[in-house]
Design a protein around this motif. Structure first.
Motif, mmCIF file in Angstrom:
data_model
loop_
_atom_site.group_PDB
_atom_site.id
_atom_site.type_symbol
_atom_site.label_atom_id
_atom_site.label_comp_id
_atom_site.label_asym_id
_atom_site.label_seq_id
_atom_site.Cartn_x
_atom_site.Cartn_y
_atom_site.Cartn_z
ATOM 1 N N GLN A 1 -5.208 -1.698 0.188
ATOM 2 C CA GLN A 1 -6.054 -2.180 -0.900
ATOM 3 C C GLN A 1 -5.239 -2.825 -2.020
ATOM 4 N N THR B 1 -3.146 -4.985 -1.454
ATOM 5 C CA THR B 1 -3.084 -6.389 -1.017
ATOM 6 C C THR B 1 -4.481 -6.957 -0.796
ATOM 7 N N LYS B 2 -5.488 -6.275 -1.351
ATOM 8 C CA LYS B 2 -6.886 -6.729 -1.275
ATOM 9 C C LYS B 2 -7.415 -6.744 0.149
ATOM 10 N N LYS B 3 -6.940 -5.814 0.968
ATOM 11 C CA LYS B 3 -7.403 -5.708 2.346
ATOM 12 C C LYS B 3 -7.909 -4.294 2.623
ATOM 13 N N GLN B 4 -8.766 -4.174 3.630
ATOM 14 C CA GLN B 4 -9.203 -2.871 4.086
ATOM 15 C C GLN B 4 -8.256 -2.385 5.185
ATOM 16 N N GLU C 1 -15.908 2.111 -4.199
ATOM 17 C CA GLU C 1 -16.394 0.844 -3.643
ATOM 18 C C GLU C 1 -17.916 0.703 -3.736
#
Length: 202
Positions: A165, A167-170, A198
């Motif tokens: 998260q 790196t803005k990823k799931q 979230e």
């Protein structure tokens, strides 16, 4: 009428047509209940309405199509205002066992089979959703599957989630990669704290 309400109405009509009388709406907290440990994975979300997939599977679908086994479904299903559909499975245990990983995958497929069988059976009122003309394409573009695990019992995975998260990823664990690449729009892992941030926190 929003999409969640329409979907709930379609499922309720299906249940009525088959002569059952069950309540399918619940909330995040109640669907996260862990019977084994008599506790809730999510101590929040009482006002976040969801459809209880276990009730449909066990009390309705399993009685219409008797297979001799309990169908495996995710715990909760909801639709957000952006039109995305979410299946959520809660696991208040360690998730690094092979049998659990297999059950998670099985639940993903059985959820889709159950829900779209209902929607196709109720074609006339399902058309408004735009999901039954090409179900596979709709699922790949609109349906998200989330596994929510206990942060306390999955420290290593919680760290992987945190780093992803950043790196803005799931975070997609290996056993969910197939679901993520070929079945759903997204399929990923969260802890209960991540899920709160979230979906619940203002």
């Amino acid at each position: 009428m929003n999409r969640y309400t329409l979907l709930k109405q379609i499922i309720e009509n299906y249940i009525d047509d088959h002569g059952f009388n069950v309540e399918i709406e619940s909330n995040i907290k109640d669907t996260s209940y862990d019977k084994t440990n008599d506790t809730y994975l999510c101590e929040f979300g009482e006002n976040f309405k969801v459809i209880d997939m276990d009730v449909i599977a066990k009390d309705v679908y399993g009685n219409i199509y008797k297979s001799g086994k309990t169908r495996s479904t995710a715990d909760a299903f909801f639709v957000l205002e952006d039109g995305k559909w979410y299946f959520v499975e809660f696991k208040n245990t360690k998730i690094d066992t092979s049998s659990l990983k297999l059950r998670v995958q099985l639940k993903a497929y059985e959820n889709l089979h159950l829900l779209f069988d209902i929607l196709l059976d109720m074609t006339e009122i399902s058309r408004e959703l735009g999901c039954i003309e090409n179900p596979i394409d709709f699922i790949r573009n609109n349906v998200i599957y989330i596994l929510v695990c206990s942060e306390e019992k999955n420290i290593k995975e919680a760290d992987f989630i945190r780093k992803s998260q950043l790196t803005k990823k799931q975070y997609v664990p290996g056993f969910m990669e197939e679901l993520n690449s070929s079945v759903f729009k997204e399929s990923y892992l969260l802890t209960e704290k991540n899920f709160y941030r979230e979906f619940i926190a203002e």
